[in-house]
Each structure stands twice: as C-alpha cells, then as structure tokens.
Design an enzyme around this catalytic site. Sequence first.
Site, short mmCIF file in Angstrom:
data_model
loop_
_atom_site.label_atom_id
_atom_site.label_comp_id
_atom_site.label_asym_id
_atom_site.label_seq_id
_atom_site.Cartn_x
_atom_site.Cartn_y
_atom_site.Cartn_z
N HIS A 185 12.18 -1.17 0.41
CA HIS A 185 11.57 -1.49 1.70
C HIS A 185 12.36 -0.84 2.83
CE1 HIS A 185 10.01 -3.85 5.05
NE2 HIS A 185 8.99 -4.17 4.26
N ASP A 198 1.02 -5.91 3.38
CA ASP A 198 2.12 -6.12 4.31
C ASP A 198 1.90 -7.40 5.13
OD1 ASP A 198 4.58 -5.49 5.36
OD2 ASP A 198 3.83 -4.03 6.81
#
Length: 345
Positions: free
Chosen positions: A164, A288
């Site tokens: 990430h 997300d």
Amino acid sequence: MRVIAIEEHWTTTKIDRALRAQPAGARDESVAWNDRGDIPAALLDIGEQRIAAMDAAGIDVQILALAPPGTHGLPPREAVALSREANDRASEAARRHPTRLRAMTTLPMSDPDAAVAELQRTADAPGHVGIMSYGRSGARPLDDPAHDELLATAATLGRPVFIHPQIPPDAVREASYRGFDPTLDLALATFGWGWHVEAGLAALRLILRGTFDRHPDLQIVLGHWGELLLFALDRIDGLSRLATHLDRRVADYVATNVHIATSGMLTPRLLRHALAYTSVDRILLSGDHPFHRLDAATLTAFLHTLPNPDDQQKIAHTNAESLYGLPQPPAEADARTTTSLQENS
C-alpha cells in the site's frame, strides 16, 4: 455476477490513537485524511453497517485491509500488541460474516521476527487470506534482508502481499513536496503523487533485490492501477541491462509476480492501458472503501467496457478467488448480486 473487492479499509480505536500520539517527527501526518466526513465511523465498522453498504453497492465479499499507515510506524512492542489485536478482531468479523468478509493480515514490521511469528500465528485463523504491507517500516525498506524470512513465509503460505502507498520520508518531503501551504504539501506527498511513487518504488526494489528469484511463488499486489509502475515499464525495463544478477528481465517479473488493483478508480482508459502491459488475469477489483464508495451502476458500466463476459468475471471475482484462495459462493448469494448489478445495467 459475483463481486469481490480486495482493498477495503478499516482500523481500530487503539491503533488510531497510537498513531496520533506519536511524537512530532515520528507521526505519520497522512492520518489526517482519515478524518473527513463519515470516514472515521466507516473505518471503525466491520459489522452490520459495512455489510449493508456492501449490499447497496452490489459487493459480495470485502477483503478487509487496515487503513494507512497501519502499524508500520509504531515502536516494536506497541506494533506487536496492536497488530495481534487487529488480526483477532478481523478473524472475529470473518466468523460473524463467513460468506462476506475476509482480511489481510496486519504485521508489526518494525520487529521483523515478530512479523514472521504473527504471520505464522494467523496462518489458519478464520478469514486471513493475504498481507497488508507498506514499502518501509521506519527507515527499513520491505526488500531489506531482515524481511526475507517474512517474504519466504508469505510465499510458502500462499499469502499475497499488498504493497500500500505510504507517505515519503521526511527528508524526501522536505526536498520535493513542501513549499506550498501545509494542506497542499500533504496532499502532494500523499494521494497527489508521493504515495504512488513510494509504493511503485517498493515493488521495483523487491524485483531488483532478486526477491522473486529466491521466492518465485511470492505474489504482490499494487493498487491504483500499478502505482505508476505500468506507465513507465518500457523505460524501467532498461534496468535489466544493469541488473545482471537477476534471472530475468525486470518486466518479466511484473508479468509473473505482480497483480494490479483498481483502488476505486473505475476508469476505462486506465483499464485499457493496464491491458497493454499485463494480462486480464492479473487485474483485481478494489473499492478502497471508505475513501471511495463503489456503486452498482458504476461498477456495471466499468465491467461492461470489456466485451468478453469471461474477462468481466475475471476482474469481478475469479481473479480474486484464485489469488486469495476464496471458496465459491452459495448459489443464492451469487444470484443476489447478479440481480443487483442487472438492475443497474
């Protein structure tokens, strides 16, 4: 059509407090983006309200992933305790909703030995199917030899590592991302540019370190359509002339060991670009959540830009099922989402 979203964020109150309590200079300022609108409440919920939001968006399964910056920037002892608690809570959520929720394991990367131990502890825990990581923990990059045992364990267990984005180091921020007002400085260093450079660089460093020669079964996932890596791959592959210690060309590792996630950016032109550099078998749907909010109409329109129904199925669910070892759904669950998506087509 079944829909699996693989990068759906959450956090705990204790982790949030610990991150904000770090001293100046050690505190990750990107937690400020977790404070907007209803995001704080959505991050803390991995129960009925989340399931209701999934139903409304036509999402069958979410793979939970601790919100940035995770526990990577915390001191080792604190990171170990908070990572363990988060993983146990994620397991409990998966027990309560066994057909709807899975989780990426949170690891205390500031203590490499403890990170390996936690990954092994959760190897058979309910719901744990992958790893949420970042490119650095403190000053130590993910490709540092200290993490090689962890990467080997991830490969052995078949746990994909999602890399990430994270905020650049302070010295890099000072050199490249400051000079505007504080909010614009932070935005430029995070979602505006810096996050994506950091994540793409972390993946590239893993390749150049020979990680995938040592651990050919290791798979990594990059969000935001590859964190800029695909866009510069023709140029990046020139490193292959100098990286003579590698078994293959740099671009070859991208083709065999890297998966690409959408991170809420359901943009057809990005899909077309990605398909020029990687296979449809390596593209994953991620929402997300709650930083983006998928809806069934947008999702349906995006999937229908692919003329081949089999390719639509791959991005919607079969790629995730294969990569994360997810079971096939009950027939009634698949029918529910198919109806929801059809209503919005």
